[in-house]
Design a protein around this motif. Structure first.
Motif, PDB file in Angstrom:
ATOM      1  N   ASP A 137       0.569  -1.911   0.090  1.00 34.87           N
ATOM      2  CA  ASP A 137      -0.802  -0.281   0.076  1.00 34.87           C
ATOM      3  C   ASP A 137       0.644   1.271   0.205  1.00 34.87           C
ATOM      4  OD1 ASP A 137      -2.141  -1.853  -0.195  1.00 34.87           O
ATOM      5  OD2 ASP A 137      -2.643  -1.423   2.289  1.00 34.87           O
ATOM      6  N   ARG A 138       2.349   0.785  -0.618  1.00 34.94           N
ATOM      7  CA  ARG A 138       2.460   2.260  -0.934  1.00 34.94           C
ATOM      8  C   ARG A 138       2.294   3.270  -1.611  1.00 34.94           C
ATOM      9  NH1 ARG A 138       7.380   3.779  -3.195  1.00 34.94           N
ATOM     10  NH2 ARG A 138       8.940   5.214  -1.854  1.00 34.94           N
ATOM     11  N   SER A 139       2.157   4.562  -1.213  1.00 34.03           N
ATOM     12  CA  SER A 139       1.831   6.111  -2.557  1.00 34.03           C
ATOM     13  C   SER A 139       3.712   6.155  -2.577  1.00 34.03           C
ATOM     14  CB  SER A 139       1.094   6.535  -1.830  1.00 34.03           C
ATOM     15  OG  SER A 139      -0.305   6.229  -1.806  1.00 34.03           O
ATOM     16  N   PRO A 140       3.604   6.930  -4.062  1.00 31.39           N
ATOM     17  CA  PRO A 140       4.787   7.895  -3.956  1.00 31.39           C
ATOM     18  C   PRO A 140       5.011   9.109  -3.391  1.00 31.39           C
ATOM     19  CG  PRO A 140       2.967   8.360  -5.971  1.00 31.39           C
ATOM     20  CD  PRO A 140       2.657   7.020  -5.307  1.00 31.39           C
ATOM     21  N   LEU A 141       6.218   9.209  -3.461  1.00 32.71           N
ATOM     22  CA  LEU A 141       6.312  10.211  -1.980  1.00 32.71           C
ATOM     23  C   LEU A 141       6.960  11.681  -2.851  1.00 32.71           C
ATOM     24  CD1 LEU A 141       8.424   8.371   1.313  1.00 32.71           C
ATOM     25  CD2 LEU A 141       5.393   8.580   0.416  1.00 32.71           C
ATOM     26  N   THR A 142       7.243  11.724  -4.296  1.00 37.19           N
ATOM     27  CA  THR A 142       8.198  12.783  -4.406  1.00 37.19           C
ATOM     28  C   THR A 142       8.037  11.897  -6.186  1.00 37.19           C
ATOM     29  OG1 THR A 142      10.055  11.322  -4.870  1.00 37.19           O
ATOM     30  CG2 THR A 142       9.801  12.786  -2.968  1.00 37.19           C
ATOM     31  N   LEU A 143       7.610  13.428  -6.709  1.00 44.02           N
ATOM     32  CA  LEU A 143       6.921  13.241  -8.360  1.00 44.02           C
ATOM     33  C   LEU A 143       8.149  14.188  -8.714  1.00 44.02           C
ATOM     34  CD1 LEU A 143       3.849  12.966  -9.852  1.00 44.02           C
ATOM     35  CD2 LEU A 143       5.181  14.697 -10.433  1.00 44.02           C
ATOM     36  N   LEU A 144       8.391  14.172 -10.482  1.00 45.76           N
ATOM     37  CA  LEU A 144       9.732  15.642 -10.851  1.00 45.76           C
ATOM     38  C   LEU A 144       8.645  15.475 -11.917  1.00 45.76           C
ATOM     39  CD1 LEU A 144      11.770  17.715 -10.892  1.00 45.76           C
ATOM     40  CD2 LEU A 144      12.758  15.068 -11.786  1.00 45.76           C
ATOM     41  N   ASP A 145       7.931  16.987 -12.139  1.00 47.33           N
ATOM     42  CA  ASP A 145       7.737  16.988 -14.243  1.00 47.33           C
ATOM     43  C   ASP A 145       8.293  17.576 -14.676  1.00 47.33           C
ATOM     44  OD1 ASP A 145       5.354  17.049 -15.452  1.00 47.33           O
ATOM     45  OD2 ASP A 145       5.030  18.750 -14.649  1.00 47.33           O
ATOM     46  N   VAL A 146       9.328  17.401 -15.274  1.00 47.12           N
ATOM     47  CA  VAL A 146      10.311  17.420 -15.917  1.00 47.12           C
ATOM     48  C   VAL A 146       9.589  18.636 -17.413  1.00 47.12           C
ATOM     49  CG1 VAL A 146      12.160  17.385 -17.541  1.00 47.12           C
ATOM     50  CG2 VAL A 146      11.719  15.825 -15.940  1.00 47.12           C
ATOM     51  N   PRO A 165      -2.314  12.446  -4.442  1.00 50.61           N
ATOM     52  CA  PRO A 165      -2.086  13.053  -3.818  1.00 50.61           C
ATOM     53  C   PRO A 165      -1.736  13.024  -1.734  1.00 50.61           C
ATOM     54  CG  PRO A 165      -5.070  12.018  -4.140  1.00 50.61           C
ATOM     55  CD  PRO A 165      -3.511  11.535  -4.803  1.00 50.61           C
ATOM     56  N   GLY A 166      -1.543  14.059  -2.057  1.00 48.71           N
ATOM     57  CA  GLY A 166       0.100  14.296  -0.359  1.00 48.71           C
ATOM     58  C   GLY A 166       1.615  13.801  -1.034  1.00 48.71           C
ATOM     59  N   VAL A 167       1.545  13.734  -2.501  1.00 45.85           N
ATOM     60  CA  VAL A 167       2.836  13.162  -3.205  1.00 45.85           C
ATOM     61  C   VAL A 167       3.637  15.237  -2.667  1.00 45.85           C
ATOM     62  CG1 VAL A 167       2.493  13.737  -5.773  1.00 45.85           C
ATOM     63  CG2 VAL A 167       3.932  12.788  -5.038  1.00 45.85           C
ATOM     64  N   LYS A 168       5.048  15.242  -2.731  1.00 46.81           N
ATOM     65  CA  LYS A 168       5.454  16.337  -2.759  1.00 46.81           C
ATOM     66  C   LYS A 168       6.286  16.642  -4.328  1.00 46.81           C
ATOM     67  CE  LYS A 168       9.825  18.758  -1.412  1.00 46.81           C
ATOM     68  NZ  LYS A 168      11.201  18.222  -0.684  1.00 46.81           N
ATOM     69  N   ALA A 169       5.568  17.435  -5.287  1.00 40.55           N
ATOM     70  CA  ALA A 169       5.551  17.579  -6.692  1.00 40.55           C
ATOM     71  C   ALA A 169       6.862  18.568  -7.069  1.00 40.55           C
ATOM     72  CB  ALA A 169       4.613  18.007  -7.344  1.00 40.55           C
ATOM     73  N   THR A 170       7.198  18.737  -7.556  1.00 39.83           N
ATOM     74  CA  THR A 170       8.739  19.372  -7.903  1.00 39.83           C
ATOM     75  C   THR A 170       8.368  19.211  -9.567  1.00 39.83           C
ATOM     76  OG1 THR A 170       9.697  18.651  -6.307  1.00 39.83           O
ATOM     77  CG2 THR A 170      10.734  20.069  -8.300  1.00 39.83           C
ATOM     78  N   GLY A 171       8.347  20.652 -10.268  1.00 32.82           N
ATOM     79  CA  GLY A 171       8.291  21.190 -11.496  1.00 32.82           C
ATOM     80  C   GLY A 171       9.751  21.510 -12.546  1.00 32.82           C
ATOM     81  N   LEU A 172      10.015  21.362 -13.171  1.00 35.80           N
ATOM     82  CA  LEU A 172      11.941  21.315 -13.854  1.00 35.80           C
ATOM     83  C   LEU A 172      11.445  21.850 -15.278  1.00 35.80           C
ATOM     84  CD1 LEU A 172      14.461  19.694 -13.565  1.00 35.80           C
ATOM     85  CD2 LEU A 172      14.150  20.089 -15.894  1.00 35.80           C
ATOM     86  N   ASP A 173      11.851  23.469 -15.315  1.00 37.85           N
ATOM     87  CA  ASP A 173      11.849  24.247 -16.452  1.00 37.85           C
ATOM     88  C   ASP A 173      13.318  24.520 -16.473  1.00 37.85           C
ATOM     89  OD1 ASP A 173       9.593  23.914 -19.360  1.00 37.85           O
ATOM     90  OD2 ASP A 173      11.015  26.273 -18.711  1.00 37.85           O
ATOM     91  N   LEU A 174      13.024  24.734 -18.473  1.00 38.74           N
ATOM     92  CA  LEU A 174      15.032  25.805 -18.391  1.00 38.74           C
ATOM     93  C   LEU A 174      14.649  26.972 -18.548  1.00 38.74           C
ATOM     94  CD1 LEU A 174      17.847  24.996 -19.434  1.00 38.74           C
ATOM     95  CD2 LEU A 174      17.080  24.166 -21.953  1.00 38.74           C
ATOM     96  N   SER A 175      13.385  27.248 -18.928  1.00 40.01           N
ATOM     97  CA  SER A 175      12.996  29.004 -19.059  1.00 40.01           C
ATOM     98  C   SER A 175      12.630  29.762 -17.395  1.00 40.01           C
ATOM     99  CB  SER A 175      11.426  29.079 -19.500  1.00 40.01           C
ATOM    100  OG  SER A 175      10.955  30.027 -19.500  1.00 40.01           O
ATOM    101  N   PRO A 176      14.051  30.233 -16.446  1.00 45.16           N
ATOM    102  CA  PRO A 176      13.034  30.799 -15.751  1.00 45.16           C
ATOM    103  C   PRO A 176      11.700  31.478 -15.919  1.00 45.16           C
ATOM    104  CG  PRO A 176      15.158  32.601 -16.881  1.00 45.16           C
ATOM    105  CD  PRO A 176      14.980  30.401 -17.593  1.00 45.16           C
ATOM    106  N   TYR A 177      11.565  32.616 -16.716  1.00 43.70           N
ATOM    107  CA  TYR A 177      10.195  33.065 -17.454  1.00 43.70           C
ATOM    108  C   TYR A 177       8.872  31.769 -16.880  1.00 43.70           C
ATOM    109  CZ  TYR A 177      13.353  35.997 -19.756  1.00 43.70           C
ATOM    110  OH  TYR A 177      15.109  37.016 -20.026  1.00 43.70           O
ATOM    111  N   PHE A 178       9.367  31.076 -17.766  1.00 44.18           N
ATOM    112  CA  PHE A 178       7.965  30.592 -17.028  1.00 44.18           C
ATOM    113  C   PHE A 178       7.689  29.657 -15.474  1.00 44.18           C
ATOM    114  CE2 PHE A 178       7.379  28.017 -21.724  1.00 44.18           C
ATOM    115  CZ  PHE A 178       7.502  29.216 -22.310  1.00 44.18           C
TER     116      PHE A 178
END
Length: 395
Positions: free
Chosen positions: A227-236, A252-265
């Motif tokens: 019954d383990r749910s993911p704890l961390t997620l990276l959206d490239v 729900p509850g996952v620690k989500a991180t977004g990564l992008d090459l545009s600092p404007y975005f």
């Protein structure tokens, strides 16, 4: 073009607006406008405008051909290259980007896209004005997020999506939200843009959640971690953060991180989704720790990269993915181009420099992911236009 009507939805892109493109007659009219408006300009400018009319006049489509086909009932021929399938159909996929429309005609086309979006209930102008009003906060976000050591590859500094500076401009960032909302206007008949977004994004969310339970869950159960749910997620390639938030809804509850090459975005992403974390980095070499994420996702980014960069980004994803973790890729199916009328196909390709044979059209997901080390690779149609690819990293 419009940022994510081809951006990094990476959320995006003109691929998101295949069925939202004007008719050949409409575009020819825009080109004519560019020609007449340039009458007092240089001869070279007038020649470009006349050439755009000539090119557009060769692109014919029938009323029946303006509709994006429904998702195919039979399995797609994933084993064959886009080039071979195009050759069978007698389709020439070569285009000459940026040499067709005059700058005036391009601006007129931008106005057309914005008006059409607003006519369908998307508050384009209001959204842009909102982000412009938050410029001081955006600047603070930029200063906080921008990694000055990041080097931009040459392909990222090319003009595309209708912006001379590509994703490295405030205008592209301002228009991310309404452009993302516009991407699915032609996916389904009779649906509002809100319902269409929920339908195709919801299909991806459901399939990814199921894949975690089936693939990753099986691995964790085998090792006593039930019954383990993911704890961390990276959206490239997170763009303005919309896709990051969508992926966070899967778990729900996952620690989500977004990564992008545009600092404007990323500046707009932090403003819109302060509950998530965002990182300025190149997907090919992120500098993030090994095995640090349970889930890594790519939403509409790989079609914007050269083939070598896509392969490097997928290898980097494998490195960052924890054993037993899963990978999910949502992106345009290039084989759909072969089912579109000529104008639709041309309009997509003309602003996507890497959507061609030898680059994105040659990206064999199953082969590349298998060679990278992924297992249990599954490629399937997510909706009438896009493909969903899922895979896992063995424990």
């Amino acid at each position: 073009g419009l940022s994510k009507l081809a951006g990094s939805d990476g959320d995006a892109a003109w691929h998101r607006s295949w069925a939202a493109l004007p008719s050949a007659a409409s575009l020819a009219g825009l080109a004519a406008l560019g020609c007449s408006s340039a009458a007092a300009a240089s001869k070279r400018h007038r020649r470009r405008a006349r050439r755009s009319i000539a090119v557009l006049a060769t692109l014919r489509e029938t009323a029946a051909g303006t509709k994006v086909p429904e998702a195919p009932q039979s399995p797609r021929r994933l084993g064959e290259s886009v080039a071979s399938l195009a050759s069978e159909a007698g389709i020439d996929l070569k285009v000459k980007p940026w040499e067709v429309l005059s700058s005036i005609a391009k601006n007129a086309a931008r106005d057309w896209f914005m008006k059409r979006a607003q006519d369908r209930g998307i508050p384009w102008s209001e959204s842009v004005r909102f982000f412009q009003s938050k410029q001081a906060e955006l600047e603070r976000n930029f200063a906080e997020l921008c990694d000055t050591s990041v080097e931009y590859p040459a392909y990222y500094e090319m003009p595309f999506h209708g912006y001379d500076q590509g994703n490295l401009s405030w205008l592209a960032a301002y228009e991310l939200e309404p452009a993302t909302q516009s991407m699915c206007l032609g996916y389904y008949d009779g649906l509002s843009w809100q319902d269409a977004q929920e339908m195709f994004r919801g299909a991806a969310r459901g399939a990814i959640a199921e894949w975690w339970q089936v693939a990753a869950g099986r691995s964790h159960v085998a090792h006593g971690d039930t019954d383990r749910s993911p704890l961390t997620l990276l959206d490239v390639g997170c763009s303005g953060g919309f896709s990051t938030n969508e992926m966070a809804r899967v778990f729900p509850g996952v620690k989500a991180t977004g990564l992008d090459l545009s600092p404007y975005f990323l500046s707009t992403a932090k403003l819109t989704y302060p509950q998530h974390s965002f990182v300025h980095a190149n997907a090919e070499h992120t500098k993030l720790p090994n095995a640090s994420f349970d889930v890594v996702t790519f939403n509409f980014i790989l079609h914007e990269l050269p083939l070598a960069a896509s392969c490097a980004a997928l290898k980097e994803a494998y490195r960052m993915l924890a054993p037993g973790g899963i990978l999910a890729i949502l992106d345009v199916d290039p084989r759909r181009l072969l089912e579109l009328p000529p104008l639709r196909r041309w309009a997509f390709q003309v602003t996507e420099p890497w959507c061609k044979e030898g680059e994105y059209y040659s990206l064999d997901f199953e082969r590349v992911l298998s060679e990278t080390g992924f297992t249990d690779i599954k490629v399937s149609a997510n909706d009438p236009v896009n493909t969903l690819v899922v895979a896992k990293k063995e424990v």
